[in-house]
Design a protein around this motif. Structure first.
Motif, mmCIF file in Angstrom:
data_model
loop_
_atom_site.group_PDB
_atom_site.id
_atom_site.type_symbol
_atom_site.label_atom_id
_atom_site.label_comp_id
_atom_site.label_asym_id
_atom_site.label_seq_id
_atom_site.Cartn_x
_atom_site.Cartn_y
_atom_site.Cartn_z
ATOM 1 N N ALA A 72 -123.190 -1.891 5.622
ATOM 2 C CA ALA A 72 -123.093 -3.077 4.768
ATOM 3 C C ALA A 72 -122.167 -2.790 3.593
ATOM 4 O O ALA A 72 -121.284 -3.588 3.255
ATOM 5 N N TRP A 73 -122.374 -1.638 2.982
ATOM 6 C CA TRP A 73 -121.526 -1.270 1.854
ATOM 7 C C TRP A 73 -120.124 -0.886 2.310
ATOM 8 O O TRP A 73 -119.139 -1.115 1.606
ATOM 9 N N VAL A 79 -113.996 -1.283 2.339
ATOM 10 C CA VAL A 79 -112.807 -1.969 2.861
ATOM 11 C C VAL A 79 -112.732 -3.402 2.357
ATOM 12 O O VAL A 79 -111.887 -4.179 2.806
ATOM 13 N N GLY A 80 -113.620 -3.757 1.431
ATOM 14 C CA GLY A 80 -113.602 -5.073 0.808
ATOM 15 C C GLY A 80 -113.202 -4.961 -0.645
ATOM 16 O O GLY A 80 -112.035 -5.065 -1.013
ATOM 17 N N HIS A 81 -114.187 -4.697 -1.493
ATOM 18 C CA HIS A 81 -113.973 -4.628 -2.940
ATOM 19 C C HIS A 81 -112.863 -3.660 -3.339
ATOM 20 O O HIS A 81 -112.014 -3.994 -4.185
ATOM 21 N N HIS A 82 -112.837 -2.476 -2.766
ATOM 22 C CA HIS A 82 -111.844 -1.484 -3.188
ATOM 23 C C HIS A 82 -110.412 -1.913 -2.871
ATOM 24 O O HIS A 82 -109.481 -1.522 -3.581
ATOM 25 N N GLN A 90 -109.944 -12.760 -4.253
ATOM 26 C CA GLN A 90 -110.282 -12.098 -2.999
ATOM 27 C C GLN A 90 -111.421 -11.094 -3.121
ATOM 28 O O GLN A 90 -112.078 -10.770 -2.120
ATOM 29 N N ASP A 91 -111.657 -10.579 -4.292
ATOM 30 C CA ASP A 91 -112.637 -9.511 -4.514
ATOM 31 C C ASP A 91 -114.020 -9.910 -3.998
ATOM 32 O O ASP A 91 -114.556 -10.959 -4.363
ATOM 33 N N VAL A 123 -115.911 -9.715 6.226
ATOM 34 C CA VAL A 123 -114.933 -8.619 6.222
ATOM 35 C C VAL A 123 -114.917 -7.928 7.580
ATOM 36 O O VAL A 123 -113.879 -7.464 8.051
ATOM 37 N N GLY A 124 -116.076 -7.888 8.243
ATOM 38 C CA GLY A 124 -116.191 -7.225 9.541
ATOM 39 C C GLY A 124 -115.342 -7.831 10.633
ATOM 40 O O GLY A 124 -115.132 -7.189 11.672
#
Length: 273
Positions: A72-73, A79-82, A90-91, A123-124
């Protein structure tokens, strides 16, 4: 260490007969399980084991302790927030409202908590293999939680489900102070840092947040060294006090370091690096 905490969870779950004991355990465990969330965070950046099986087993334990299940993280954060934290449109952990104004602490924490799993799933789409693990492990986590509720719903509620929800919310709330108000394209100017020794001991150096975003795959133990290397490039006002229980008055307050303090940090960089 995490297995020992989980063993304590199970001990309370299987043995508590008084109505108040699981509630007391929920309150006492809130902050420690918030710290465990930091280690779950590190694990999903750089796994603790080389082989999948022990990682999946550890992630089940982390899921019950933090409310953040396997991958989940990774999807929401790694690969999302960072990748998107410099762009508030987009964050996955965005602190701005659609109209461009800044969210308050509670608003951000609630929205981030409620949107965490849908955004991870979204994101997945770009990472189908990771999403398959995320979904399958999530279903396994739900099945195990269902068995716990079937056996003793009251203890399962206060020892597992509510701590999972609370830990996820408190984690989201804590992340509000990492980037709020910092709209920039420069990684050195996009994060607040916490230098408090006790905070970094319990969170695995998560206070060195600029260093973490500069090289997110770096092992947590090496973040102070990287921070020393970056210290002269990080604005002096991008520091904060830690939160409760390390600081009770002025929790999360902004700090500004002096030139001598910055130089002292920079000189901690090992020679030859």
């Amino acid at each position: 260490m995490f297995v020992c905490v989980f063993a304590l969870d199970l001990t309370v779950y299987f043995t508590a007969q008084s109505w108040w004991l699981p509630i007391l355990y929920l309150g006492l465990g809130a902050i420690p399980k918030g710290w465990i969330s930091s280690w779950n965070h590190h694990h999903q950046h750089l796994t603790m084991f080389r082989h999948p099986l022990p990682n999946r087993l550890l992630e089940i334990i982390f899921g019950f302790q933090t409310g953040v299940t396997s991958h989940a993280w990774f999807l929401h954060h790694v690969v999302g927030h960072h990748l998107n934290y410099l762009d508030q449109t987009q964050d996955e952990s965005r602190w701005k409202r659609p109209d461009g104004s800044t969210m308050g602490e509670m608003e951000y924490a609630l929205k981030t908590t409620l949107s965490a799993y849908p955004r991870a799933f979204q994101v997945g789409k770009k990472y189908p293999q990771a999403r398959r693990i995320f979904v399958s492990m999530g279903l396994l986590q739900l099945a195990l939680l269902g068995v716990l509720f079937w056996h003793n719903w009251y203890n399962a509620l206060f020892v597992f489900l509510l701590p999972m929800c609370l830990s996820l919310y408190l984690t989201a709330w804590a992340t509000y102070f990492h980037h709020v108000g910092l709209e920039t394209k420069d990684h050195n100017e996009a994060s607040y840092n916490i230098l408090h020794r006790g905070y970094n001991l319990m969170t695995g150096n998560l206070g060195y947040h600029t260093a973490h975003h500069s090289k997110q795959g770096l092992h947590w133990s090496k973040l102070p060294e990287l921070h020393a290397k970056l210290a002269r490039n990080i604005p002096a006002n991008l520091y904060r006090q830690p939160g409760i229980p390390f600081v009770w008055s002025g929790s999360e307050a902004k700090l500004e370091l002096g030139n001598e303090e910055i130089e002292a940090i920079a000189q901690q960089e090992p020679a030859g690096t």
